[in-house]
Design a protein around this motif. Structure first.
Motif, PDB file in Angstrom:
ATOM      1  N   THR A   1       0.837  -1.202   0.000  1.00 21.83           N
ATOM      2  CA  THR A   1       0.000   0.000   0.000  1.00 21.83           C
ATOM      3  C   THR A   1       0.875   1.256   0.000  1.00 21.83           C
ATOM      4  OG1 THR A   1      -0.149  -0.013   2.419  1.00 21.83           O
ATOM      5  CG2 THR A   1      -1.862  -1.192   1.200  1.00 21.83           C
ATOM      6  N   PRO A   2       0.342   2.400  -0.440  1.00 19.84           N
ATOM      7  CA  PRO A   2       1.140   3.627  -0.499  1.00 19.84           C
ATOM      8  C   PRO A   2       1.359   4.297   0.859  1.00 19.84           C
ATOM      9  CG  PRO A   2      -1.060   4.042  -1.346  1.00 19.84           C
ATOM     10  CD  PRO A   2      -0.973   2.574  -1.072  1.00 19.84           C
ATOM     11  N   THR A   3       0.628   3.862   1.866  1.00 13.93           N
ATOM     12  CA  THR A   3       0.762   4.422   3.210  1.00 13.93           C
ATOM     13  C   THR A   3       0.631   3.285   4.219  1.00 13.93           C
ATOM     14  OG1 THR A   3      -1.608   4.838   3.410  1.00 13.93           O
ATOM     15  CG2 THR A   3      -0.257   6.650   2.558  1.00 13.93           C
ATOM     16  N   ILE A   4       0.960   3.595   5.478  1.00 14.54           N
ATOM     17  CA  ILE A   4       0.762   2.641   6.562  1.00 14.54           C
ATOM     18  C   ILE A   4      -0.227   3.283   7.523  1.00 14.54           C
ATOM     19  CG2 ILE A   4       1.846   1.358   8.433  1.00 14.54           C
ATOM     20  CD1 ILE A   4       4.475   1.526   6.823  1.00 14.54           C
ATOM     21  N   GLU A   5      -1.379   2.659   7.646  1.00 11.06           N
ATOM     22  CA  GLU A   5      -2.452   3.227   8.463  1.00 11.06           C
ATOM     23  C   GLU A   5      -1.971   3.535   9.878  1.00 11.06           C
ATOM     24  OE1 GLU A   5      -6.923   2.003   9.938  1.00 11.06           O
ATOM     25  OE2 GLU A   5      -6.048   0.984   8.220  1.00 11.06           O
ATOM     26  N   GLY A   6      -2.239   4.752  10.315  1.00 13.66           N
ATOM     27  CA  GLY A   6      -1.884   5.166  11.667  1.00 13.66           C
ATOM     28  C   GLY A   6      -0.434   5.570  11.846  1.00 13.66           C
ATOM     29  N   LYS A   7       0.360   5.520  10.774  1.00 12.88           N
ATOM     30  CA  LYS A   7       1.778   5.887  10.849  1.00 12.88           C
ATOM     31  C   LYS A   7       2.088   6.876   9.731  1.00 12.88           C
ATOM     32  CE  LYS A   7       3.126   1.413  12.718  1.00 12.88           C
ATOM     33  NZ  LYS A   7       3.966   0.225  12.522  1.00 12.88           N
ATOM     34  N   PRO A   8       1.983   8.164   9.994  1.00 13.79           N
ATOM     35  CA  PRO A   8       2.237   9.141   8.937  1.00 13.79           C
ATOM     36  C   PRO A   8       3.700   9.111   8.479  1.00 13.79           C
ATOM     37  CG  PRO A   8       1.829  10.240  11.047  1.00 13.79           C
ATOM     38  CD  PRO A   8       1.599   8.781  11.251  1.00 13.79           C
ATOM     39  N   ILE A   9       3.894   9.272   7.190  1.00 19.72           N
ATOM     40  CA  ILE A   9       5.246   9.288   6.617  1.00 19.72           C
ATOM     41  C   ILE A   9       5.897  10.624   6.928  1.00 19.72           C
ATOM     42  CG2 ILE A   9       6.554   9.249   4.462  1.00 19.72           C
ATOM     43  CD1 ILE A   9       4.428   7.248   3.415  1.00 19.72           C
ATOM     44  N   GLN A  10       7.072  10.554   7.565  1.00 23.00           N
ATOM     45  CA  GLN A  10       7.819  11.754   7.942  1.00 23.00           C
ATOM     46  C   GLN A  10       8.788  12.199   6.849  1.00 23.00           C
ATOM     47  OE1 GLN A  10       6.968  13.191  10.934  1.00 23.00           O
ATOM     48  NE2 GLN A  10       5.493  11.524  10.996  1.00 23.00           N
ATOM     49  N   ASP A  11       9.367  11.202   6.115  1.00 22.41           N
ATOM     50  CA  ASP A  11      10.386  11.523   5.114  1.00 22.41           C
ATOM     51  C   ASP A  11      10.416  10.438   4.045  1.00 22.41           C
ATOM     52  OD1 ASP A  11      12.435  12.942   3.928  1.00 22.41           O
ATOM     53  OD2 ASP A  11      13.981  12.283   5.345  1.00 22.41           O
ATOM     54  N   TYR A  12      10.544  10.849   2.798  1.00 22.07           N
ATOM     55  CA  TYR A  12      10.695   9.928   1.681  1.00 22.07           C
ATOM     56  C   TYR A  12      12.183   9.832   1.362  1.00 22.07           C
ATOM     57  CZ  TYR A  12       5.660  10.108   0.956  1.00 22.07           C
ATOM     58  OH  TYR A  12       4.304   9.994   1.122  1.00 22.07           O
ATOM     59  N   LEU A  13      12.710   8.610   1.292  1.00 28.47           N
ATOM     60  CA  LEU A  13      14.150   8.409   1.151  1.00 28.47           C
ATOM     61  C   LEU A  13      14.572   7.847  -0.205  1.00 28.47           C
ATOM     62  CD1 LEU A  13      14.578   6.928   4.713  1.00 28.47           C
ATOM     63  CD2 LEU A  13      15.010   9.277   3.992  1.00 28.47           C
ATOM     64  N   GLY A  14      13.644   7.680  -1.107  1.00 24.63           N
ATOM     65  CA  GLY A  14      13.969   7.230  -2.458  1.00 24.63           C
ATOM     66  C   GLY A  14      13.568   5.792  -2.732  1.00 24.63           C
ATOM     67  N   ILE A  15      13.739   5.426  -3.984  1.00 32.39           N
ATOM     68  CA  ILE A  15      13.384   4.086  -4.451  1.00 32.39           C
ATOM     69  C   ILE A  15      14.448   3.091  -3.998  1.00 32.39           C
ATOM     70  CG2 ILE A  15      13.070   2.643  -6.505  1.00 32.39           C
ATOM     71  CD1 ILE A  15      12.021   5.191  -7.910  1.00 32.39           C
ATOM     72  N   VAL A  16      14.006   1.936  -3.518  1.00 40.87           N
ATOM     73  CA  VAL A  16      14.901   0.844  -3.145  1.00 40.87           C
ATOM     74  C   VAL A  16      14.484  -0.410  -3.898  1.00 40.87           C
ATOM     75  CG1 VAL A  16      15.575   1.746  -0.888  1.00 40.87           C
ATOM     76  CG2 VAL A  16      13.504   0.385  -1.080  1.00 40.87           C
TER      77      VAL A  16
ATOM     78  N   GLN B   1      14.675  -4.363   2.107  1.00 43.77           N
ATOM     79  CA  GLN B   1      14.639  -3.873   3.480  1.00 43.77           C
ATOM     80  C   GLN B   1      16.026  -3.425   3.947  1.00 43.77           C
ATOM     81  OE1 GLN B   1      12.656  -7.513   4.847  1.00 43.77           O
ATOM     82  NE2 GLN B   1      11.127  -6.219   5.839  1.00 43.77           N
ATOM     83  N   ALA B   2      17.053  -4.162   3.580  1.00 42.34           N
ATOM     84  CA  ALA B   2      18.418  -3.792   3.964  1.00 42.34           C
ATOM     85  C   ALA B   2      18.820  -2.462   3.336  1.00 42.34           C
ATOM     86  CB  ALA B   2      19.395  -4.893   3.554  1.00 42.34           C
ATOM     87  N   GLU B   3      18.455  -2.259   2.079  1.00 42.26           N
ATOM     88  CA  GLU B   3      18.765  -0.988   1.415  1.00 42.26           C
ATOM     89  C   GLU B   3      18.020   0.163   2.082  1.00 42.26           C
ATOM     90  OE1 GLU B   3      18.623   1.165  -2.970  1.00 42.26           O
ATOM     91  OE2 GLU B   3      18.479  -1.027  -2.878  1.00 42.26           O
ATOM     92  N   ALA B   4      16.760  -0.064   2.442  1.00 40.48           N
ATOM     93  CA  ALA B   4      15.976   0.978   3.114  1.00 40.48           C
ATOM     94  C   ALA B   4      16.592   1.316   4.470  1.00 40.48           C
ATOM     95  CB  ALA B   4      14.527   0.524   3.292  1.00 40.48           C
ATOM     96  N   ALA B   5      16.982   0.293   5.227  1.00 41.77           N
ATOM     97  CA  ALA B   5      17.606   0.528   6.533  1.00 41.77           C
ATOM     98  C   ALA B   5      18.923   1.294   6.365  1.00 41.77           C
ATOM     99  CB  ALA B   5      17.846  -0.797   7.249  1.00 41.77           C
ATOM    100  N   GLY B   6      19.675   0.982   5.325  1.00 46.58           N
ATOM    101  CA  GLY B   6      20.927   1.682   5.048  1.00 46.58           C
ATOM    102  C   GLY B   6      20.728   3.152   4.750  1.00 46.58           C
ATOM    103  N   ARG B   7      19.564   3.513   4.280  1.00 42.55           N
ATOM    104  CA  ARG B   7      19.247   4.920   4.005  1.00 42.55           C
ATOM    105  C   ARG B   7      18.601   5.605   5.200  1.00 42.55           C
ATOM    106  NH1 ARG B   7      17.048   5.565  -2.124  1.00 42.55           N
ATOM    107  NH2 ARG B   7      18.622   4.258  -3.121  1.00 42.55           N
ATOM    108  N   GLY B   8      18.433   4.867   6.296  1.00 41.08           N
ATOM    109  CA  GLY B   8      17.821   5.442   7.485  1.00 41.08           C
ATOM    110  C   GLY B   8      16.325   5.263   7.550  1.00 41.08           C
TER     111      GLY B   8
END
Length: 115
Positions: free
Chosen positions: A16-31, A76-83
Motif C-alpha cells: 500500500t502507499p501508506t501505513i495506516e496510523g503511521k504518517p510518513i515523515q520523510d521519503y528516502l527514495g526508491i529501493v 529492506q536492507a537498502e531501506a535501513a541503510g538509508r535510514g
C-alpha cells in the motif's frame, strides 16, 4: 495489519502507499532487491512429470517463495541503510531470463520512508 511484514531490523514493508496510523515523515527514495535463481535439471524433470499427472510442484513453489523473500530482504536492507524504517508501494516482478529461459529473476521495488 494484514498487508504489512516487518524484518529483524524493524523495516516494515507493504504494497500500500501508506501505513495506516503511521504518517510518513520523510521519503528516502526508491529501493530495490533482485534475486536470480537457476533451474535444476532433476527438479525440472520431476516438475514435468507432476504436470503430466497433475498436482502442484512443491519444489518450484519453495524456490519461488525463497527468491521472493530474499528480494524483499535486500530491499529492506537498502531501506535501513538509508535510514528508513519502512518501504511502501512494494511491487514484485517475476521474469524468465537466460538463453533458454532457464533462470528466473524476482525483483522487488518500493519507496523507502521514515514513519
Amino acid at each position: 495489519m494484514a498487508n504489512e511484514w516487518k524484518d529483524a531490523r524493524g523495516v516494515t514493508v507493504t504494497t500500500t502507499p501508506t501505513i495506516e496510523g503511521k504518517p510518513i515523515q520523510d521519503y528516502l527514495g526508491i529501493v530495490t532487491g533482485e534475486v536470480i535463481v537457476g533451474a535444476n535439471l532433476f527438479r525440472d524433470l520431476f516438475a514435468n512429470i507432476r504436470d503430466i499427472v497433475g498436482g502442484r510442484s512443491g519444489s518450484y513453489e519453495r524456490i519461488l517463495a525463497d527468491a521472493r523473500n530474499q528480494a524483499i530482504e535486500e530491499l529492506q536492507a537498502e531501506a535501513a541503510g538509508r535510514g528508513g524504517n519502512a518501504v511502501v508501494g512494494i511491487d514484485l516482478d517475476y521474469e524468465v531470463i537466460g538463453d533458454k529461459g532457464s533462470m528466473l529473476m524476482v525483483s522487488a521495488s518500493g519507496t523507502a520512508v521514515k514513519v
